[in-house]
Design an enzyme around this catalytic site. Structure first.
Site: not given
Ligand code: TRP
Length: 333
Positions: A114, A196, A199
């Site tokens: 992140k 994976k 969204k």
């Protein structure tokens, strides 16, 4: 309290859940209510470790709460609440931060990922995210935590933090165990089956959202990337077909042999259509129930208020004891 084990888990309110969240996590939470005492929350505190638009966050948090209910979590049987409504989590977080090492937090792969993704906002909350997650769990002395593979490292750290606290201040926290569900652990992207399903994918066809309508779902499956063969079979190298087979198996309960037999001699087109329809049909009750709940704000409020009250009752007792353990003067009120 009875002698059932206690389950705790949480999900972040980042828009609608994906089919991957549903099959790998949320769908399995409802049935756990039979055997366990369950506490689930919408992790809005965790959500703001990356930038959120306030109005959108509020909307997404309520939607996530309603979705959990639509997916089968019963606010009468389980404790269902919004994380920021229980300030005990943050109260405990500070104690845990003081028992977490800089080095441990630096090694978290999610933090590394992140901070690379948002280099302009590597904030302290993003860094201490895992100690807040440990606080979520330890504030209830939960026995089991259903998590996906991406959260296993955080759960390991939660155990280490609990252990360190116990060593320093005397046995106090239970060490939480991961609860791994056997099936459907990982659903892959429909456009790149080596990745994976997410969204945040730029390609909207890569990801099924559980509130997508039937036409959308069927269309996304029709466009799913497969291979140049034509045989519906689960085999090494057939990532696209393997993913579709695993999805079909998860929603219909059929095993791979049965699926291969069902589609023997048929093409990928028939198979994709069948998967799309099966997925859409299995999500239909969730969509209907969600639509009902999200239009009944008063009922939702009543549920999350009661949930927060129950959560506070349990966690404030545990957190007060932890405060006493570290040597704080007992709160006068
Ligand atoms: N970090 C988890 C996720 O993104 C959500 C979460 C927050 C959580 N607190 C938790 C999961 C406590 C399990 C237990 O998926």
């Amino acid at each position: 309290m009875d002698d059932k084990k206690l389950i705790f888990s949480a999900i972040q309110p980042t828009g609608t859940f994906t089919l991957g969240n549903y099959i790998g996590a949320v769908r399995n939470w409802g049935p756990l209510q039979e055997q366990y005492n369950c506490i689930y929350c919408v992790a809005d505190l965790h959500a703001i470790t990356v930038k959120q638009e306030p109005a959108k966050l509020r909307q997404n948090t309520l939607a996530a709460y309603a979705l959990l209910m639509a997916c089968g979590l019963d606010p009468e049987r389980s404790i269902l609440f919004i994380q920021s409504h229980a300030h005990t989590h943050n109260d405990l977080n500070w104690l845990l931060c003081c028992n977490t090492q800089f080095g441990e937090l630096s090694r978290m792969t999610q933090f590394k990922d992140k901070s690379q993704k948002h280099p302009d906002d590597v904030n302290a909350g993003l860094f201490t995210y895992p100690s807040l997650m440990a606080a979520d769990i330890l504030a209830y002395n939960a026995d089991l935590v259903p998590v996906g593979v991406d959260q296993k490292q955080h759960l390991e750290l939660a155990r280490n933090i609990a252990q360190r606290f116990n060593q320093r201040y005397g046995d106090f926290f239970k060490l939480p165990e991961p609860y791994i569900t056997e099936v459907g652990a990982k659903i892959m992207s429909l456009q790149d089956p080596t990745k994976k399903m997410s969204k945040s994918d730029e390609n909207v066809n890569a990801c099924i959202l559980i509130l997508d309508d039937k036409d959308t779902i069927v269309r996304k499956f029709k466009r799913a990337v497969t291979d140049s063969e034509a045989e519906v079979a689960f085999r090494e190298g057939k990532d696209g077909i393997n993913n579709l087979m695993s999805i079909y198996s998860c929603v219909t309960g059929k095993d791979y042999a049965a699926i291969e037999a069902e589609f023997a001699g048929k093409g990928y087109g028939d198979f994709k259509l069948a998967v799309g329809e099966a997925v859409a049909d299995s999500l239909e009750p969730v969509r209907t129930e969600f639509a009902r709940l999200i239009n009944d704000k008063a009922y939702l409020k009543d549920c999350y208020t009661k949930g927060a009250e129950k959560a506070m009752k349990i966690s404030s007792r545990i957190v007060s004891k932890a405060y006493h353990k570290v040597g704080f003067v007992d709160r006068p009120f």
